[in-house]
Scaffold this motif. Structure first.
Motif, PDB file in Angstrom:
ATOM      1  N   THR A 148      25.633  50.973  46.269  1.00  0.00           N
ATOM      2  CA  THR A 148      25.884  52.336  45.788  1.00  0.00           C
ATOM      3  C   THR A 148      25.260  52.551  44.422  1.00  0.00           C
ATOM      4  O   THR A 148      25.569  53.531  43.754  1.00  0.00           O
ATOM      5  CB  THR A 148      27.406  52.600  45.712  1.00  0.00           C
ATOM      6  N   PHE A 149      24.393  51.670  44.025  1.00  0.00           N
ATOM      7  CA  PHE A 149      23.752  51.767  42.712  1.00  0.00           C
ATOM      8  C   PHE A 149      22.845  52.982  42.672  1.00  0.00           C
ATOM      9  O   PHE A 149      22.009  53.181  43.541  1.00  0.00           O
ATOM     10  CB  PHE A 149      22.944  50.495  42.426  1.00  0.00           C
ATOM     11  N   ARG A 150      23.024  53.816  41.680  1.00  0.00           N
ATOM     12  CA  ARG A 150      22.158  54.960  41.457  1.00  0.00           C
ATOM     13  C   ARG A 150      21.711  54.927  40.006  1.00  0.00           C
ATOM     14  O   ARG A 150      22.534  54.708  39.124  1.00  0.00           O
ATOM     15  CB  ARG A 150      22.890  56.277  41.726  1.00  0.00           C
ATOM     16  N   PRO A 151      20.441  55.193  39.742  1.00  0.00           N
ATOM     17  CA  PRO A 151      20.012  55.199  38.348  1.00  0.00           C
ATOM     18  C   PRO A 151      20.631  56.369  37.590  1.00  0.00           C
ATOM     19  O   PRO A 151      20.953  57.399  38.174  1.00  0.00           O
ATOM     20  CB  PRO A 151      18.497  55.328  38.427  1.00  0.00           C
ATOM     21  N   ARG A 152      20.795  56.183  36.303  1.00  0.00           N
ATOM     22  CA  ARG A 152      21.368  57.211  35.437  1.00  0.00           C
ATOM     23  C   ARG A 152      20.395  58.384  35.344  1.00  0.00           C
ATOM     24  O   ARG A 152      19.197  58.182  35.173  1.00  0.00           O
ATOM     25  CB  ARG A 152      21.597  56.616  34.067  1.00  0.00           C
ATOM     26  N   PRO A 153      20.899  59.620  35.433  1.00  0.00           N
ATOM     27  CA  PRO A 153      19.991  60.770  35.299  1.00  0.00           C
ATOM     28  C   PRO A 153      19.468  60.849  33.872  1.00  0.00           C
ATOM     29  O   PRO A 153      20.146  60.449  32.922  1.00  0.00           O
ATOM     30  CB  PRO A 153      20.880  61.978  35.635  1.00  0.00           C
ATOM     31  N   PRO A 154      18.262  61.377  33.698  1.00  0.00           N
ATOM     32  CA  PRO A 154      17.701  61.458  32.339  1.00  0.00           C
ATOM     33  C   PRO A 154      18.487  62.445  31.490  1.00  0.00           C
ATOM     34  O   PRO A 154      19.056  63.415  31.995  1.00  0.00           O
ATOM     35  CB  PRO A 154      16.269  61.937  32.566  1.00  0.00           C
TER      36      PRO A 154
END
Length: 178
Positions: A148-154
């Motif tokens: 469920t890893f999602r990168p942090r939004p900018p």
């Protein structure tokens, strides 16, 4: 007779020949006192963790000694008077090691570490530069299947004028005075 391990540090500006001469002198003191030096290892010129008597490096040398206490005490007395010796440590041990000391085996240990981890190790990665690429993340792709890893939004860029001032919590209308 009691068994001792003795390590002494010689100043960095003395030569290897002078360190060998010091070792020979201290060995002669032990033999004159009725003992013997069973092993002598020169560990080389190494960096010190902190300065000792204005020295940043020192020549390290190990002696395995089988001698009475009086002979060891005389050797330590002479080391304390010597200007070339900056530190020494004598430990009483139950038995001497027969193989080379840990400091002499250090090269073998580094080779094994390179084989296991650094170059072509179990994870196939290089020596690393602080980022653990085997852990995944934005640079390494998804961590695991089904993750469920999602990168942090900018982050939204801030105006130059607002850079130092805090943002207001909510807009308020001024009260009219009547």
């Amino acid at each position: 007779m009691p068994l001792y391990e003795h390590v002494f540090l010689a100043r960095q500006d003395v030569s290897n020949a002078q360190v060998e001469a010091l070792t020979k002198d201290f060995t002669d003191v032990i033999e004159a006192g009725g003992g013997k030096v069973t092993k002598n290892e020169y560990w080389g010129l190494k960096s010190l963790t902190y300065k000792i008597k204005k020295s940043r490096k020192a020549h390290f040398s190990l002696l395995n000694i089988d001698a009475p206490h009086e002979a060891v005490a005389e050797m330590e007395r002479r080391m304390g008077l010597s200007t070339e010796v900056i530190r020494f440590l004598t430990l009483k041990v139950d038995e001497h090691e027969t193989e080379p000391s840990v400091m002499m085996r250090k090269g073998d240990r580094d080779d094994r570490r390179d084989d296991r981890f650094g170059r072509g190790g179990p994870r196939g990665g290089g020596g690393g530069g602080g980022f653990r690429s085997d852990r995944g993340g934005p640079r390494g792709g998804d961590r695991r299947e089904g993750s469920t890893f999602r990168p942090r939004p900018p982050r939204e860029p801030r105006d130059a004028a607002d850079a130092g001032a805090p943002k207001p919590a909510a807009e308020t209308t001024p009260k009219s005075e009547a």
